[in-house]
Design a protein around this motif. Structure first.
Motif, PDB file in Angstrom:
ATOM      1  N   GLN A 270       0.860  -1.182   0.000  1.00 54.07           N
ATOM      2  CA  GLN A 270       0.000   0.000   0.000  1.00 54.07           C
ATOM      3  C   GLN A 270       0.893   1.227   0.000  1.00 54.07           C
ATOM      4  OE1 GLN A 270      -2.853   0.428   3.282  1.00 54.07           O
ATOM      5  NE2 GLN A 270      -2.432   2.634   3.258  1.00 54.07           N
ATOM      6  N   VAL A 271       0.662   2.135  -0.938  1.00 52.22           N
ATOM      7  CA  VAL A 271       1.502   3.318  -1.058  1.00 52.22           C
ATOM      8  C   VAL A 271       0.855   4.507  -0.354  1.00 52.22           C
ATOM      9  CG1 VAL A 271       2.434   5.033  -2.664  1.00 52.22           C
ATOM     10  CG2 VAL A 271       2.612   2.584  -3.195  1.00 52.22           C
ATOM     11  N   ASN A 272       1.630   5.175   0.486  1.00 50.89           N
ATOM     12  CA  ASN A 272       1.246   6.462   1.054  1.00 50.89           C
ATOM     13  C   ASN A 272       2.162   7.537   0.476  1.00 50.89           C
ATOM     14  OD1 ASN A 272      -0.723   5.314   2.629  1.00 50.89           O
ATOM     15  ND2 ASN A 272       0.430   5.408   4.536  1.00 50.89           N
ATOM     16  N   TYR A 273       1.563   8.584  -0.099  1.00 48.65           N
ATOM     17  CA  TYR A 273       2.351   9.672  -0.667  1.00 48.65           C
ATOM     18  C   TYR A 273       2.511  10.790   0.353  1.00 48.65           C
ATOM     19  CZ  TYR A 273       2.148   7.542  -5.266  1.00 48.65           C
ATOM     20  OH  TYR A 273       2.304   6.680  -6.327  1.00 48.65           O
ATOM     21  N   HIS A 274       3.704  11.344   0.397  1.00 43.14           N
ATOM     22  CA  HIS A 274       4.013  12.465   1.276  1.00 43.14           C
ATOM     23  C   HIS A 274       4.527  13.606   0.394  1.00 43.14           C
ATOM     24  CE1 HIS A 274       3.852   9.811   4.880  1.00 43.14           C
ATOM     25  NE2 HIS A 274       4.230   8.910   3.983  1.00 43.14           N
ATOM     26  N   PHE A 275       3.827  14.729   0.400  1.00 46.65           N
ATOM     27  CA  PHE A 275       4.185  15.853  -0.461  1.00 46.65           C
ATOM     28  C   PHE A 275       5.072  16.836   0.294  1.00 46.65           C
ATOM     29  CE2 PHE A 275       0.770  13.980  -2.735  1.00 46.65           C
ATOM     30  CZ  PHE A 275       0.976  14.308  -4.068  1.00 46.65           C
ATOM     31  N   ALA A 276       6.092  17.313  -0.406  1.00 48.64           N
ATOM     32  CA  ALA A 276       7.028  18.281   0.167  1.00 48.64           C
ATOM     33  C   ALA A 276       7.505  19.197  -0.952  1.00 48.64           C
ATOM     34  CB  ALA A 276       8.210  17.555   0.805  1.00 48.64           C
ATOM     35  N   PRO A 277       8.055  20.362  -0.621  1.00 43.54           N
ATOM     36  CA  PRO A 277       8.634  21.223  -1.656  1.00 43.54           C
ATOM     37  C   PRO A 277       9.751  20.483  -2.391  1.00 43.54           C
ATOM     38  CG  PRO A 277       8.412  22.406   0.411  1.00 43.54           C
ATOM     39  CD  PRO A 277       8.132  20.968   0.717  1.00 43.54           C
ATOM     40  N   TRP A 278       9.822  20.679  -3.723  1.00 43.21           N
ATOM     41  CA  TRP A 278      10.822  19.956  -4.509  1.00 43.21           C
ATOM     42  C   TRP A 278      12.238  20.182  -3.988  1.00 43.21           C
ATOM     43  CZ3 TRP A 278      10.220  15.883  -7.224  1.00 43.21           C
ATOM     44  CH2 TRP A 278       9.044  15.639  -7.942  1.00 43.21           C
ATOM     45  N   GLY A 279      12.494  21.347  -3.440  1.00 42.23           N
ATOM     46  CA  GLY A 279      13.831  21.632  -2.926  1.00 42.23           C
ATOM     47  C   GLY A 279      14.239  20.733  -1.779  1.00 42.23           C
ATOM     48  N   ARG A 280      13.259  20.111  -1.115  1.00 41.35           N
ATOM     49  CA  ARG A 280      13.557  19.233   0.032  1.00 41.35           C
ATOM     50  C   ARG A 280      13.371  17.756  -0.286  1.00 41.35           C
ATOM     51  NH1 ARG A 280      10.047  19.981   4.581  1.00 41.35           N
ATOM     52  NH2 ARG A 280      11.636  18.793   5.702  1.00 41.35           N
ATOM     53  N   VAL A 281      12.646  17.457  -1.358  1.00 41.65           N
ATOM     54  CA  VAL A 281      12.277  16.067  -1.631  1.00 41.65           C
ATOM     55  C   VAL A 281      13.506  15.179  -1.772  1.00 41.65           C
ATOM     56  CG1 VAL A 281      11.203  14.521  -3.327  1.00 41.65           C
ATOM     57  CG2 VAL A 281      10.027  16.610  -2.636  1.00 41.65           C
ATOM     58  N   TYR A 282      14.490  15.629  -2.537  1.00 42.50           N
ATOM     59  CA  TYR A 282      15.669  14.799  -2.786  1.00 42.50           C
ATOM     60  C   TYR A 282      16.381  14.452  -1.482  1.00 42.50           C
ATOM     61  CZ  TYR A 282      19.945  13.123  -5.052  1.00 42.50           C
ATOM     62  OH  TYR A 282      21.012  12.343  -5.462  1.00 42.50           O
ATOM     63  N   SER A 283      16.664  15.469  -0.658  1.00 40.70           N
ATOM     64  CA  SER A 283      17.407  15.220   0.578  1.00 40.70           C
ATOM     65  C   SER A 283      16.603  14.376   1.559  1.00 40.70           C
ATOM     66  CB  SER A 283      17.819  16.541   1.231  1.00 40.70           C
ATOM     67  OG  SER A 283      16.688  17.329   1.536  1.00 40.70           O
ATOM     68  N   LEU A 284      15.292  14.587   1.607  1.00 45.92           N
ATOM     69  CA  LEU A 284      14.454  13.765   2.484  1.00 45.92           C
ATOM     70  C   LEU A 284      14.529  12.296   2.085  1.00 45.92           C
ATOM     71  CD1 LEU A 284      11.245  15.979   2.823  1.00 45.92           C
ATOM     72  CD2 LEU A 284      12.793  15.332   4.681  1.00 45.92           C
ATOM     73  N   ALA A 285      14.452  12.027   0.797  1.00 44.66           N
ATOM     74  CA  ALA A 285      14.484  10.640   0.332  1.00 44.66           C
ATOM     75  C   ALA A 285      15.870  10.027   0.485  1.00 44.66           C
ATOM     76  CB  ALA A 285      14.043  10.577  -1.131  1.00 44.66           C
ATOM     77  N   ALA A 286      16.904  10.825   0.252  1.00 48.35           N
ATOM     78  CA  ALA A 286      18.266  10.289   0.275  1.00 48.35           C
ATOM     79  C   ALA A 286      18.788  10.047   1.679  1.00 48.35           C
ATOM     80  CB  ALA A 286      19.209  11.247  -0.459  1.00 48.35           C
TER      81      ALA A 286
END
Length: 254
Positions: A61-77
């Motif tokens: 089951q997928v849950n999506y979490h939205f964030a500003p693009w400027g933070r998405v990369y670092s949050l995921a990495a």
């Protein structure tokens, strides 16, 4: 006493089975990118819908979490809170942090123009000397970027798609390069019908970009998830199911 114990175990069995069948939750961090991915759209848009359905077929089951693009990369990495992030263009430096899926989306960049101008803009050789719109801090491919740098075309960049269309309608620019689906969605949602009908676009894309789901290297299941996702994506493409999501997009069903 034995009968009571058996009865209690019998009552607990359905609960145990339900927990066993409960899908594992995958947390995917994304940014706003309508009409492909958006918190405001049904199923969060066609690309998010596709990704959710493919993982659902694998038992997740997928849950999506939205964030500003400027933070998405670092949050995921770095955060170890997210199982994946979507969707991204391939860049070699991103391989340090992520594993890439097979291509999940192909962007098609076209030139939007006024119907009344009847401009020929099916390839880059035809746009020399023209005034282009554009979005700040965005690349339109190495060939077009070089044409701008060499002065073969001029480019005026602004902060939104709507602003670019406004400049096009006022004759401030000749062409606006933009991904076809993004441009059409903006025409439908942000411009009045009388203005939108004045705008057309080139039928042959001048640039095609593949985009991918990225799986963090620091998450233990990333390679397994990538393999599962790629297998299901390949099956969806082969069966024609993949294309149905984008047909629904064109029909305005998101």
């Amino acid at each position: 006493m034995r009968l009571i114990l058996v009865f209690v175990l019998w009552l607990a069995l359905p609960c145990s089975l339900a927990l066993a069948k409960q899908a594992r939750v995958l947390n995917i961090v994304v940014g706003e990118w309508p009409p492909f991915v958006s918190e405001q759209l049904k199923h969060h848009g066609p690309v998010a819908h596709l990704i959710s359905d493919l993982f659902k077929d694998a038992g997740y089951q997928v849950n999506y979490h939205f964030a500003p693009w400027g933070r998405v990369y670092s949050l995921a990495a770095s955060s170890q809170l997210y199982d994946a992030t979507a969707v991204w263009m391939y860049k070699p430096e991103r391989l340090r942090d992520f594993l890439f899926s097979a291509p999940v989306l192909q962007e098609q960049f076209v030139f939007f123009s006024l119907k009344s101008r009847q401009l020929q803009a099916e390839n880059l050789a035809q746009i020399v000397g023209m005034r282009l719109g554009g979005d700040i801090a965005y690349s339109y491919g190495p060939e077009l970027d070089k044409m701008v740098a060499d002065g073969q075309v001029s480019q005026q960049r602004v902060t939104s798609v709507k602003q670019n269309f406004s400049k096009l309608l006022r004759g401030r620019i000749d062409l606006y390069p933009q991904e076809m689906h993004i441009g059409l969605a903006e025409l439908r949602s942000e411009l009045d019908p009388a203005s939108a009908v004045l705008i057309t676009y080139s039928k042959a894309p001048f640039l095609r970009n593949d985009s991918f789901v990225m799986f963090p290297r620091n998450m233990p299941d990333s390679d397994k998830l990538r393999v599962q996702f790629n297998q299901l994506l390949e099956q969806a493409i082969a069966s024609g199911r993949y294309q149905e999501y984008f047909e629904r997009l064109e029909q305005g069903k998101y």
